[in-house]
Scaffold this active site. Structure first.
Site, PDB file in Angstrom:
ATOM      1  N   ARG A 169       0.857  -1.186   0.000  1.00 22.59           N
ATOM      2  CA  ARG A 169       0.000   0.000   0.000  1.00 22.59           C
ATOM      3  C   ARG A 169       0.893   1.236   0.000  1.00 22.59           C
ATOM      4  O   ARG A 169       1.957   1.254   0.607  1.00 22.59           O
ATOM      5  CB  ARG A 169      -0.925   0.013   1.227  1.00 22.59           C
ATOM      6  CG  ARG A 169      -2.116  -0.918   1.114  1.00 22.59           C
ATOM      7  CD  ARG A 169      -3.105  -0.388   0.083  1.00 22.59           C
ATOM      8  NE  ARG A 169      -4.319  -1.191  -0.008  1.00 22.59           N
ATOM      9  CZ  ARG A 169      -4.533  -2.139  -0.902  1.00 22.59           C
ATOM     10  NH1 ARG A 169      -3.568  -2.447  -1.764  1.00 22.59           N
ATOM     11  NH2 ARG A 169      -5.687  -2.775  -0.956  1.00 22.59           N
ATOM     12  N   GLU A 181      -3.738   8.109  -5.186  1.00 21.57           N
ATOM     13  CA  GLU A 181      -3.959   7.470  -6.477  1.00 21.57           C
ATOM     14  C   GLU A 181      -5.255   8.001  -7.098  1.00 21.57           C
ATOM     15  O   GLU A 181      -6.240   8.193  -6.381  1.00 21.57           O
ATOM     16  CB  GLU A 181      -4.043   5.946  -6.315  1.00 21.57           C
ATOM     17  CG  GLU A 181      -2.750   5.321  -5.813  1.00 21.57           C
ATOM     18  CD  GLU A 181      -2.825   3.797  -5.715  1.00 21.57           C
ATOM     19  OE1 GLU A 181      -3.836   3.210  -6.182  1.00 21.57           O
ATOM     20  OE2 GLU A 181      -1.895   3.192  -5.176  1.00 21.57           O
ATOM     21  N   HIS A 237      -0.744   0.876 -10.164  1.00 22.63           N
ATOM     22  CA  HIS A 237      -1.470  -0.076  -9.316  1.00 22.63           C
ATOM     23  C   HIS A 237      -2.056  -1.214 -10.165  1.00 22.63           C
ATOM     24  O   HIS A 237      -3.259  -1.499 -10.140  1.00 22.63           O
ATOM     25  CB  HIS A 237      -2.584   0.623  -8.541  1.00 22.63           C
ATOM     26  CG  HIS A 237      -2.979  -0.124  -7.303  1.00 22.63           C
ATOM     27  ND1 HIS A 237      -3.475   0.516  -6.177  1.00 22.63           N
ATOM     28  CD2 HIS A 237      -2.975  -1.447  -6.997  1.00 22.63           C
ATOM     29  CE1 HIS A 237      -3.751  -0.388  -5.236  1.00 22.63           C
ATOM     30  NE2 HIS A 237      -3.453  -1.580  -5.723  1.00 22.63           N
TER      31      HIS A 237
END
Length: 319
Positions: A224, A253, A272
């Site tokens: 993360r 993000e 991601h």
């Protein structure tokens, strides 16, 4: 007996839930409508796993779903004190992302060792520049996070001949505790973060940690974003404290076009995507339907999250 109500916190594309026709009343909502619809739901499927709406809506008045399932490995965007204090069962998508993420990490290790970014840059500039590359076999890696993803990364790296130390919250068979992390990181060629985001892991990779690493070492984060102090990592790369890094997750993000991370030397930025292989959404939907069938039959659910720890209990040897 009335059909249970399944509420889906939706995003495009929606999950394929046709198998539940006649077995559940399926309702869909966006973030704005979640709080109002929660009291009428028996089950909540968090299909939009990038949303913080559950954490914001849960403290409201009225009953709450007996079961919440998130279509992700991490549950940090869901958890709040009210949910932790409730009887609601929370499950995650363990079993979907482990192999793809491990393959992605392995690809990054190989790319760094063989200087593929440098080769592509030189090709773009039409420069013939012979260099030596590093051998992966015999190198040392520390994988931080002893859950299913960390264990699968460990397995693939060992297959390449890498000497891997797996670090978890506590020491046990085949797993080092966090007390060993500094010592192991100081000897590692690769430090790979696959840890969950909890209060004890937030910002654990900072200037102090990067200062422990070898100048030839690389850092990879597929856990993360908030696990890493990004400004400290940028400084470590610019000062050549470490040789390179790869980030697939970020504190904010999506990463905006003005972010300085795009231009940091020897940093690979990816959006991601490490766990997302072709058909991944279909696999997530199939997994949820199978779990719903177990729930409806009164059978135990897999992937139940320990709310206090923020991830499912370990299972299997060394887990």
């Amino acid at each position: 007996m009335p059909e249970p109500t399944l509420l889906v916190l939706d995003t495009d594309p929606s999950p394929r839930l046709g198998r539940l026709t006649g077995r559940a009343t399926v309702r869909y909502t966006d973030e704005a409508g979640l709080a109002a619809r929660l009291p009428a739901a028996d089950v909540l499927l968090v299909w939009d796993f990038t949303s913080d709406a559950v954490r914001a809506a849960w403290p409201g008045a009225g009953p709450r779903p007996a079961w919440v399932h998130t279509a992700s490995a991490g549950v940090d965007r869901l958890l709040c004190p009210e949910l932790a204090a409730s009887d609601t069962v929370v499950t995650n998508a363990r079993g979907i992302f482990e192999r793809p993420i491990a393959e992605y990490v392995t690809g990054l290790v190989l790319a760094f060792a063989k200087d593929l970014p440098g080769t592509l840059e030189l090709q773009h500039r039409r420069l013939w520049r012979h260099r030596e590359s590093a051998q992966v076999a015999g190198s040392r890696a520390v994988v931080v996070g002893a859950g299913p993803i960390g264990r699968e990364i460990t397995r693939l790296l060992i297959a390449l001949g890498v000497q891997v130390a797996l670090v978890g919250r506590r020491a046990r068979r085949t797993v080092h505790g966090v007390a060993d992390l500094d010592r192991l990181a100081a000897m590692a060629d690769w430090v790979i973060c696959a840890a969950p985001l909890t209060e004890s892991t937030r910002a654990m990779f900072d200037a102090r940690f990067f200062g422990l690493m070898q100048p030839s070492a690389r850092f990879i984060n597929v856990g993360r974003g908030p696990l890493v102090v990004e400004d400290d990592l940028v400084a470590a790369l610019r000062k050549r404290w470490i040789a390179g890094a790869a980030l697939d997750v970020f504190e904010q993000e999506p990463l905006g076009p003005q972010s300085p991370l795009w231009d940091v030397p020897d940093l690979i930025v990816s959006p991601h995507m490490s766990g997302d292989t072709a058909g991944w959404r279909d696999r997530l939907g199939e997994q949820f339907v199978e779990m719903f069938e177990l729930w409806a039959a009164g059978a135990p659910l897999p992937n139940v999250v320990d709310i206090q720890r923020g991830y499912p209990p370990a299972r299997g040897p060394g887990g």
